[in-house]
Design an enzyme around this catalytic site. Structure first.
Site: not given
Length: 365
Positions: A43, A47, A56, A92, A167
């Site tokens: 990552r 963020r 983004r 992703d 998921y």
């Protein structure tokens, strides 16, 4: 594909010796000595970077993964800022599943949410095989990045069948994976059909990335730590093996990573990876003993340590470098992804420190 595709293409398109294939990162993955211990962060393109948040701000996650120019810019941001030894493709793990026809969205603050969770054989049948055309935006982004990165390796990635299945069965993120385990235990035939289909999708997705020029691939099995070793071997290992063994001729190192997998490290090593990622819970020297002497290791600074004062960070970096020397190859990384509240300057300092300390050791023989 029997040719090593780890990137002997220069920025001008000419073939030459060296390049990403001779980089510290690839050398460590291949258990070969290098000038320093390579470092990148899971990552790292995300963020914690203000430039990422800016670009983004008005673009939904799935859309950002489907715009090659945006993928290229976001992937390059941490390489420019931190001088890491490898880039990882911005994407992703649910991108290939969406391309396979599953109706899902990545909801801010929640994660992937599936409109119709998998419950039946008919649900599995609706997950169609994918081709390069289904993810042409990934192919285009990788080709752009290989040119932009030059000698810096690009890591491609995908989610492992178990994590993707979780998921799809749960309908979204889960702390207990109760519905996943209920299907796994209660209908093994349907479970293996689902994971087998997801293994095919995952392998096809990774092959698109390899053929476009990535220098290595990482298979994320983020939720595998929810299982016992016996269950992992019975319900998961065959499908992860299908993915990793399907890339044996691809000519690129294969990395396998999961969270909470201390008791699974030996089994995960058997799945066919060249490098096993280790989370922060297991010291690297202990992990090496469990994985075996024929695999490199990756990890494993606790992401929360980056929020501590610098002397604490430095001490932990030194500890991990010391423990990583027990392995035949070590790629410095976190034990999971960079937290959003991390100061980017700390990441930059960690990269410089890892390079400084490991270069000094290399000079000392």
């Amino acid at each position: 594909m029997s040719t090593d595709t780890t990137g002997t293409v220069a920025r001008d398109g000419e073939q030459r010796p060296g390049g990403p294939a001779d980089s510290p990162f690839i050398r460590a993955c291949r258990r070969r000595p290098g000038p320093h211990t390579p470092v990148w962060f899971m990552r790292q393109a995300g963020r914690s970077l203000p430039e990422y948040r800016e670009i983004r701000a008005s673009v939904p996650m799935l859309e950002s993964c489907r715009r090659p120019e945006l993928v290229t810019e976001i992937t390059l941001q941490p390489v420019r800022r931190h001088k890491v030894d490898a880039a990882i493709l911005f994407s992703d793990i649910v991108v290939p599943v969406a391309a396979a026809g599953v109706d899902l969205d990545i909801v801010p603050g929640t994660g992937p949410v599936v409109a119709e969770p998998v419950r039946t054989a008919a649900d599995v049948e609706r997950i169609r095989p994918i081709t390069r055309d289904d993810v042409s935006y990934v192919d285009e982004a990788v080709r752009q990045l290989v040119i932009e990165l030059g000698d810096t390796p690009l890591i491609g990635f995908a989610g492992a069948p178990f994590t993707l299945a979780s998921y799809l069965v749960e309908g979204g993120p889960s702390r207990t994976h109760a519905k996943t385990k209920a299907l796994m235990y209660g209908d093994p035939e349907l479970w293996h059909a689902l994971c087998g289909r997801l293994a095919e999708v995952t392998l096809a997705f990774l092959r698109v990335q390899v053929e476009a020029g990535v220098s290595a691939v990482q298979l994320f099995d983020s939720w595998a730590g929810a299982l016992s070793e016996a269950d992992y071997r019975r319900y998961v290992l065959p499908h992860s093996t299908a993915v990793l063994s399907g890339l044996v001729d691809a000519g690129v190192p294969r990395i396998h990573f999961g969270v909470g997998t201390a008791e699974l490290l030996g089994a995960m090593g058997e799945a066919g990876a060249d490098v096993v990622g280790v989370d922060w819970r297991t010291p690297l020297d202990v992990a090496t003993g469990r994985i075996g002497p024929d695999k490199a290791v990756q990890g494993n600074l606790d992401p929360c340590v980056l929020l501590a004062p610098w002397p604490v960070v430095e001490a932990e970096v030194r500890r991990i470098l010391d423990q990583g020397r027990a392995a035949p190859g070590h790629v410095f990384n976190l034990g999971h992804g960079v937290l959003p509240e991390t100061d980017p300057d700390v990441l930059t300092r960690v990269v410089a420190l890892v390079h400084e300390l490991s270069s000094r050791r290399a000079d000392q023989g």
